[in-house]
Design a protein around this motif. Structure first.
Motif, short mmCIF file in Angstrom:
data_model
loop_
_atom_site.label_atom_id
_atom_site.label_comp_id
_atom_site.label_asym_id
_atom_site.label_seq_id
_atom_site.Cartn_x
_atom_site.Cartn_y
_atom_site.Cartn_z
N ARG A 1 49.18 91.62 55.47
CA ARG A 1 50.12 93.37 54.50
C ARG A 1 51.36 92.33 54.37
O ARG A 1 52.00 91.32 55.99
N ILE A 2 51.73 92.34 53.18
CA ILE A 2 53.49 92.16 52.99
C ILE A 2 53.33 93.82 53.07
O ILE A 2 53.08 95.07 52.55
N VAL A 3 55.40 93.60 53.64
CA VAL A 3 56.29 94.71 53.47
C VAL A 3 57.35 94.65 53.02
O VAL A 3 58.18 93.81 54.45
N GLY A 4 58.05 94.71 51.98
CA GLY A 4 59.30 93.57 51.59
C GLY A 4 59.28 92.78 51.89
O GLY A 4 58.46 91.55 51.07
N ASP A 5 60.12 92.33 52.79
CA ASP A 5 60.49 90.79 52.74
C ASP A 5 59.33 89.98 54.03
O ASP A 5 59.47 89.24 54.70
N MET A 6 58.81 90.98 54.65
CA MET A 6 58.39 90.29 55.32
C MET A 6 55.93 90.58 55.94
O MET A 6 56.14 91.58 54.64
N LEU A 7 55.90 89.31 55.67
CA LEU A 7 54.50 88.90 55.85
C LEU A 7 53.37 89.13 57.28
O LEU A 7 53.93 88.14 57.85
N TYR A 8 52.96 89.82 57.24
CA TYR A 8 52.57 90.50 58.51
C TYR A 8 50.80 89.62 58.46
O TYR A 8 50.09 89.68 57.58
N LEU A 9 50.07 89.04 59.62
CA LEU A 9 49.66 87.40 59.18
C LEU A 9 48.61 88.16 60.50
O LEU A 9 48.99 88.83 61.36
N SER A 10 47.06 88.61 60.16
CA SER A 10 46.02 88.92 60.51
C SER A 10 45.53 87.73 61.87
O SER A 10 45.85 86.88 61.00
N GLY A 11 44.89 88.22 63.19
CA GLY A 11 45.11 87.01 64.31
C GLY A 11 43.83 85.72 63.46
O GLY A 11 43.06 86.74 62.98
N GLN A 12 44.33 84.72 63.70
CA GLN A 12 42.93 83.45 63.46
C GLN A 12 42.65 83.40 64.68
O GLN A 12 43.07 82.95 65.16
N GLY A 13 41.39 82.20 64.27
CA GLY A 13 40.73 81.46 65.45
C GLY A 13 40.59 79.81 64.89
O GLY A 13 40.48 79.92 64.35
#
Ligand SMILES: [Ca+2]
Lengths: 155, 155, 155
Positions: free
Chosen positions: A28-40
């Motif tokens: 998800r992108i919010v403004g200038d931040m990119l949140y990445l889901s946990g990956q394995g």
């Protein structure tokens, strides 16, 4: 040298991120931040590297798996941004290790992901983080990492 | 009364944060947010308070250790900001307790950190949080806390 | 159709969030971000659904409990915002499952919360997330979820 150039110089090819088959999304992108889901540590055959640190997985394996996770996170960022030069900084990692109660070397495992981020993004890749031990992880995989990145608008 | 004044009134001296010997850093600033890496209950001798809640560490010890962690997080914020009056609010804590599967009192442990933040920052120190049990922690330490703070620009 | 309308159409009533009896708070707002403290599967009698996945709680129970947690998180957001139409997006969940070391189906449990967010907020409810296994949780509850939401200013 762009992050894409650095990946090529490292001999690394971005994997195709798995598509979530549920109501969550890889980022998800919010403004200038990119949140990445946990990956394995997804393997080329689509399975995961499984095991538990302090029991049946070595620190070397954990480090390699955390590097695999880092490459997958970068692949998701590439999908999200188109151009990895838009990554202004890696802000924060939560590095989660599947480990026995007496395991004590979580940082040495998560360094596999942290080191890759600095190799690919340079100084902008240095981040705040926690590296901790989970009671269990999905698919019994060895390690999972989630990340927050600071990004620039599209050029 | 500044946060520094309150620390002095509480008889507390900020410790020197450990230097990460890896590719991560103790904090990252993005806009008005300060992300602090997870810290543990570092002792004056450089070691960590070790143990597992529900096994060989009491809630009283855990509370004291979480307070030690809080002081270390404040020390990192001081390094990052120069002046603790720039802390506009403590936004979010992830309080992680090294505990046995049947341990149930994580909030009582993490209160050690939460209480200190309110003692030092007043109402601005009240925060959202989770207080949960980990399968293991680095160095077998009792507790680790990471934090997000809202900050003002330099005066 | 507002989120409140969708809740009504689903036959769901928002519970009254528990009041923290400590120095933390149920939420913090920073700019356009709402940080929600971790919540658990609180029952109408004020107790929590307890148990451990892979031992004495089924995936079906865990899914239902995660849905209960989601409803509680929405209730806290309603308290914070007054109007759930101010939720512009669910950004990030950390879904924490109380599970045995060999448990592998954390995503199936946390889907209970994720699915509810999409039912109530529509596409804006899709989020980045991690779904992982904890060593233990407060009150021995089955699941805990914390969340970050993007919000609009008051109308
Ligand atoms: Ca944030």
């Amino acid at each position: 040298m762009t992050p894409e150039d650095r990946l090529a110089a490292l001999g690394l090819t971005l994997p195709t991120p798995p598509k979530p088959v549920a109501t969550y999304v890889p980022y998800r992108i919010v403004g200038d931040m990119l949140y990445l889901s946990g990956q394995g540590p997804r393997q080329p055959n689509g399975g995961y590297s499984v095991g538990r640190l302090g029991k049946d997985a070595t620190i070397e394996q954990g480090y390699a798996d955390a590097r695999t996770v880092g490459l997958l996170l970068i692949a998701v960022a590439k999908d999200a941004l188109g151009d990895l030069s838009r990554v202004k900084g890696v802000v924060k990692l939560l590095g989660m290790v599947n480990a026995e109660p007496d395991f004590a070397d979580h940082p040495k495992v998560i360094n596999g992901c942290s080191d890759l981020f600095v190799e690919v993004f340079g100084e902008a890749g240095r981040h705040a983080r926690s590296a901790v031990g989970m009671g269990s992880l999905p698919n019994r995989m060895t390690v999972e990492v989630e990340a927050i990145l600071q990004i620039a608008p599209p050029a």
